[in-house]
Design a protein around this motif. Structure first.
Motif, PDB file in Angstrom:
ATOM      1  N   PHE A 217    -125.164  18.842  28.141  1.00 57.44           N
ATOM      2  CA  PHE A 217    -124.573  17.630  27.553  1.00 57.44           C
ATOM      3  C   PHE A 217    -123.230  17.286  28.196  1.00 57.44           C
ATOM      4  CE2 PHE A 217    -127.299  19.486  24.225  1.00 57.44           C
ATOM      5  CZ  PHE A 217    -128.192  18.427  24.073  1.00 57.44           C
ATOM      6  N   VAL A 218    -123.005  17.785  29.416  1.00 60.83           N
ATOM      7  CA  VAL A 218    -121.786  17.471  30.151  1.00 60.83           C
ATOM      8  C   VAL A 218    -122.126  16.474  31.265  1.00 60.83           C
ATOM      9  CG1 VAL A 218    -119.855  18.340  31.502  1.00 60.83           C
ATOM     10  CG2 VAL A 218    -120.830  19.765  29.683  1.00 60.83           C
ATOM     11  N   ARG A 219    -121.649  15.264  31.103  1.00 66.60           N
ATOM     12  CA  ARG A 219    -121.896  14.254  32.135  1.00 66.60           C
ATOM     13  C   ARG A 219    -121.239  14.687  33.443  1.00 66.60           C
ATOM     14  NH1 ARG A 219    -119.980  10.487  29.597  1.00 66.60           N
ATOM     15  NH2 ARG A 219    -121.851   9.619  28.637  1.00 66.60           N
ATOM     16  N   GLY A 220    -121.997  14.605  34.536  1.00 67.93           N
ATOM     17  CA  GLY A 220    -121.474  15.000  35.832  1.00 67.93           C
ATOM     18  C   GLY A 220    -121.930  16.371  36.283  1.00 67.93           C
ATOM     19  N   MET A 221    -122.626  17.115  35.409  1.00 70.23           N
ATOM     20  CA  MET A 221    -123.146  18.435  35.784  1.00 70.23           C
ATOM     21  C   MET A 221    -124.589  18.302  36.280  1.00 70.23           C
ATOM     22  SD  MET A 221    -120.570  20.427  35.057  1.00 70.23           S
ATOM     23  CE  MET A 221    -121.191  22.103  34.983  1.00 70.23           C
ATOM     24  N   ARG A 222    -125.003  19.216  37.134  1.00 64.89           N
ATOM     25  CA  ARG A 222    -126.389  19.215  37.622  1.00 64.89           C
ATOM     26  C   ARG A 222    -127.371  19.417  36.478  1.00 64.89           C
ATOM     27  NH1 ARG A 222    -123.763  22.667  41.068  1.00 64.89           N
ATOM     28  NH2 ARG A 222    -124.809  24.504  40.185  1.00 64.89           N
ATOM     29  N   SER A 223    -126.965  20.181  35.471  1.00 70.52           N
ATOM     30  CA  SER A 223    -127.847  20.495  34.349  1.00 70.52           C
ATOM     31  C   SER A 223    -127.873  19.417  33.271  1.00 70.52           C
ATOM     32  CB  SER A 223    -127.421  21.824  33.706  1.00 70.52           C
ATOM     33  OG  SER A 223    -127.466  22.882  34.640  1.00 70.52           O
ATOM     34  N   PHE A 224    -127.085  18.365  33.443  1.00 70.66           N
ATOM     35  CA  PHE A 224    -127.019  17.303  32.427  1.00 70.66           C
ATOM     36  C   PHE A 224    -128.412  16.745  32.163  1.00 70.66           C
ATOM     37  CE2 PHE A 224    -125.905  12.661  31.524  1.00 70.66           C
ATOM     38  CZ  PHE A 224    -125.669  12.901  30.168  1.00 70.66           C
ATOM     39  N   ALA A 225    -128.800  16.727  30.887  1.00 74.27           N
ATOM     40  CA  ALA A 225    -130.153  16.330  30.512  1.00 74.27           C
ATOM     41  C   ALA A 225    -130.354  14.823  30.498  1.00 74.27           C
ATOM     42  CB  ALA A 225    -130.481  16.907  29.130  1.00 74.27           C
ATOM     43  N   GLY A 226    -129.269  14.060  30.672  1.00 77.69           N
ATOM     44  CA  GLY A 226    -129.379  12.613  30.594  1.00 77.69           C
ATOM     45  C   GLY A 226    -129.180  12.128  29.166  1.00 77.69           C
ATOM     46  N   GLY A 227    -129.104  10.823  29.005  1.00 77.10           N
ATOM     47  CA  GLY A 227    -128.880  10.289  27.674  1.00 77.10           C
ATOM     48  C   GLY A 227    -127.424  10.422  27.270  1.00 77.10           C
ATOM     49  N   GLU A 228    -127.191  10.621  25.955  1.00 78.29           N
ATOM     50  CA  GLU A 228    -125.824  10.711  25.454  1.00 78.29           C
ATOM     51  C   GLU A 228    -125.185  12.034  25.847  1.00 78.29           C
ATOM     52  OE1 GLU A 228    -123.305  10.525  21.253  1.00 78.29           O
ATOM     53  OE2 GLU A 228    -125.462  10.138  21.243  1.00 78.29           O
ATOM     54  N   ALA A 229    -123.943  11.979  26.261  1.00 77.74           N
ATOM     55  CA  ALA A 229    -123.198  13.192  26.616  1.00 77.74           C
ATOM     56  C   ALA A 229    -122.271  13.579  25.472  1.00 77.74           C
ATOM     57  CB  ALA A 229    -122.388  12.960  27.887  1.00 77.74           C
ATOM     58  N   ALA A 230    -122.002  14.865  25.349  1.00 80.37           N
ATOM     59  CA  ALA A 230    -121.037  15.340  24.360  1.00 80.37           C
ATOM     60  C   ALA A 230    -119.622  15.267  24.913  1.00 80.37           C
ATOM     61  CB  ALA A 230    -121.365  16.774  23.947  1.00 80.37           C
ATOM     62  N   TYR A 231    -119.504  15.383  26.234  1.00 78.73           N
ATOM     63  CA  TYR A 231    -118.207  15.362  26.902  1.00 78.73           C
ATOM     64  C   TYR A 231    -118.447  15.163  28.395  1.00 78.73           C
ATOM     65  CZ  TYR A 231    -119.677  19.919  25.009  1.00 78.73           C
ATOM     66  OH  TYR A 231    -120.416  20.939  24.467  1.00 78.73           O
ATOM     67  N   ASP A 232    -117.411  14.697  29.092  1.00 82.42           N
ATOM     68  CA  ASP A 232    -117.522  14.618  30.541  1.00 82.42           C
ATOM     69  C   ASP A 232    -116.992  15.918  31.148  1.00 82.42           C
ATOM     70  OD1 ASP A 232    -114.692  14.476  30.754  1.00 82.42           O
ATOM     71  OD2 ASP A 232    -114.724  12.286  30.772  1.00 82.42           O
ATOM     72  N   ARG A 233    -117.029  16.003  32.460  1.00 83.19           N
ATOM     73  CA  ARG A 233    -116.679  17.245  33.154  1.00 83.19           C
ATOM     74  C   ARG A 233    -115.235  17.676  32.872  1.00 83.19           C
ATOM     75  NH1 ARG A 233    -119.391  19.345  37.642  1.00 83.19           N
ATOM     76  NH2 ARG A 233    -118.234  20.989  38.730  1.00 83.19           N
ATOM     77  N   GLU A 234    -114.310  16.747  32.909  1.00 84.87           N
ATOM     78  CA  GLU A 234    -112.905  17.089  32.682  1.00 84.87           C
ATOM     79  C   GLU A 234    -112.667  17.530  31.240  1.00 84.87           C
ATOM     80  OE1 GLU A 234    -110.540  17.488  35.007  1.00 84.87           O
ATOM     81  OE2 GLU A 234    -112.262  17.160  36.336  1.00 84.87           O
ATOM     82  N   GLU A 235    -113.313  16.845  30.291  1.00 84.80           N
ATOM     83  CA  GLU A 235    -113.197  17.260  28.886  1.00 84.80           C
ATOM     84  C   GLU A 235    -113.779  18.657  28.695  1.00 84.80           C
ATOM     85  OE1 GLU A 235    -113.512  12.939  26.602  1.00 84.80           O
ATOM     86  OE2 GLU A 235    -115.342  13.969  27.292  1.00 84.80           O
ATOM     87  N   ALA A 236    -114.892  18.938  29.361  1.00 87.27           N
ATOM     88  CA  ALA A 236    -115.517  20.258  29.251  1.00 87.27           C
ATOM     89  C   ALA A 236    -114.577  21.346  29.760  1.00 87.27           C
ATOM     90  CB  ALA A 236    -116.830  20.281  30.028  1.00 87.27           C
ATOM     91  N   LYS A 237    -113.904  21.083  30.862  1.00 84.78           N
ATOM     92  CA  LYS A 237    -112.946  22.054  31.403  1.00 84.78           C
ATOM     93  C   LYS A 237    -111.794  22.288  30.426  1.00 84.78           C
ATOM     94  CE  LYS A 237    -111.882  21.174  35.746  1.00 84.78           C
ATOM     95  NZ  LYS A 237    -111.713  20.355  36.972  1.00 84.78           N
ATOM     96  N   GLU A 238    -111.338  21.230  29.778  1.00 84.32           N
ATOM     97  CA  GLU A 238    -110.268  21.372  28.785  1.00 84.32           C
ATOM     98  C   GLU A 238    -110.732  22.230  27.610  1.00 84.32           C
ATOM     99  OE1 GLU A 238    -109.123  17.431  27.776  1.00 84.32           O
ATOM    100  OE2 GLU A 238    -108.255  16.998  29.750  1.00 84.32           O
ATOM    101  N   HIS A 239    -111.976  22.056  27.183  1.00 80.55           N
ATOM    102  CA  HIS A 239    -112.518  22.878  26.092  1.00 80.55           C
ATOM    103  C   HIS A 239    -112.573  24.353  26.507  1.00 80.55           C
ATOM    104  CE1 HIS A 239    -113.348  19.599  23.456  1.00 80.55           C
ATOM    105  NE2 HIS A 239    -114.332  19.083  24.160  1.00 80.55           N
ATOM    106  N   LEU A 240    -112.993  24.609  27.726  1.00 79.36           N
ATOM    107  CA  LEU A 240    -113.036  25.983  28.225  1.00 79.36           C
ATOM    108  C   LEU A 240    -111.641  26.602  28.243  1.00 79.36           C
ATOM    109  CD1 LEU A 240    -115.577  25.384  31.100  1.00 79.36           C
ATOM    110  CD2 LEU A 240    -115.816  27.212  29.422  1.00 79.36           C
TER     111      LEU A 240
END
Length: 341
Positions: A217-240
């Protein structure tokens, strides 16, 4: 700045599970109920205890030459433990498989015939406990789980052996832990339990944690399933980063049943975010596709698959760890910041 105090036994146990760099590159093969169900489904007949033992032994024999440690269960895995490669550490699970379905709150329980002393005598360098944990659940439920972990921590301290804690986030009000809605809230759940179980009174030495973000559910990742995202790549890094900042203990990531491509991409994202994770305990991502092979071709077929695809999986994982993982003592400021007592 005062030094962190760790006992000789705790340090020795963690180092036994780590490689020469101090990174924990461990394989997980403590699955019981889930493994039995998977083999049963693949075979079309009920999996037997011998199926579980045979599967575990093959995985351990073929893959532990490429791992720093192996996580097993004392119910079906002690025979396999004896077959691990020389110099490979042993973690043993202390909890019953699954949780109590008769009461709410996914309460944990221990294997009734085991103690930490017995597990150490069986060869354990470290003890592992899994607990389903919702930081925002009813206080009565969480008080029971916190007391449970504190008791196990005290038992590990008395036996001078490290405790690896595996909290798994859930919230039945949100729904499926692998779905979009849970992906949106998961970062705060993981950060909250990493902060909670870093507190010294629990006696936890290493946190075995989930990725705070679900890369599907991370937009911009190879594994992104498509459709609605929970967060983009930069937001995901901030969560980590926020989850890592909450930890005051070394932490490693679990694969949580995802495939190897997704797990490696998650680890790469953690490294990109500068997260000081100290390794992995990776199970199904390495060997789960071998279950169908075992069902069709038996142990010999499974061994052939492990020697090719299984070794390829763990080699890719080790290369990823070499590029991104940090020694377990990094979170304390390095070896020199630890006082051995």
């Amino acid at each position: 700045m005062s030094k962190v105090k760790l006992s000789q036994g705790k340090i020795a146990g963690i180092e036994a599970c780590a490689d020469e760099r101090g990174v924990i590159a461990a394989a997980a093969m403590d699955q019981r109920g889930s493994l039995k169900r998977a083999i049963t489904k693949a075979k079309g007949t009920d999996a037997t205890p011998e199926d579980l033992r045979a599967f575990k032994e093959a995985v351990v024999e073929v893959l532990t030459p490429h791992a720093s440690a192996i996580l097993l269960d004392p119910e079906y895995g002690l025979g396999a433990a004896a077959k691990r490669a020389e110099g490979v550490g042993l973690l043993l699970a202390y909890e019953k498989s699954g949780y109590d379905h008769s009461a709410g709150g996914r309460l944990p329980d221990l294997l009734p015939e085991q103690t930490v002393r017995k597990l150490v005598e069986a060869g354990a360098n470290a003890i592992k406990i899994l607990v389903y944990y919702n930081p925002f659940d009813d206080e009565r439920i969480n008080a029971q789980k916190q007391a449970f972990i504190e008791r196990v921590g005290a038992e590990c301290k008395a036996n001078d052996v490290p405790l690896f804690l595996e909290p798994l986030a859930y919230d039945e009000r949100v729904g499926d832990e692998k779905g979009l809605e849970f992906a949106k809230v998961k970062p705060k759940y993981v950060a909250a339990y990493m902060e909670e179980f870093s507190k010294p009174h629990y006696g936890v030495d290493v946190l075995k944690v989930e990725f705070p973000v679900n890369v599907k559910f991370v937009r911009g990742m190879r594994s992104f399933a498509g459709g609605e995202a929970a967060y983009d790549r930069e937001e995901a890094k901030e969560h980590l980063q926020r989850a890592a900042e909450a930890a005051k203990k070394p932490f490693i990531y679990l694969s949580a049943g995802v495939d190897m491509d997704e797990f490696i991409e998650s680890l790469e994202l953690a490294a990109e975010a500068g997260v000081p994770y100290s390794g992995v305990l990776c199970g199904r991502a390495t060997w789960k596709d071998g279950i169908a092979v075992y069902a069709q071709e038996g142990v010999s077929g499974l061994r052939r698959w492990l020697e090719t695809k299984g070794v390829e999986n763990i080699t890719r994982l080790n290369e990823t760890l070499a590029a991104g993982a940090k020694p377990w003592h990094t979170i304390y400021g390095g070896v020199d910041a630890i006082e051995r007592v």
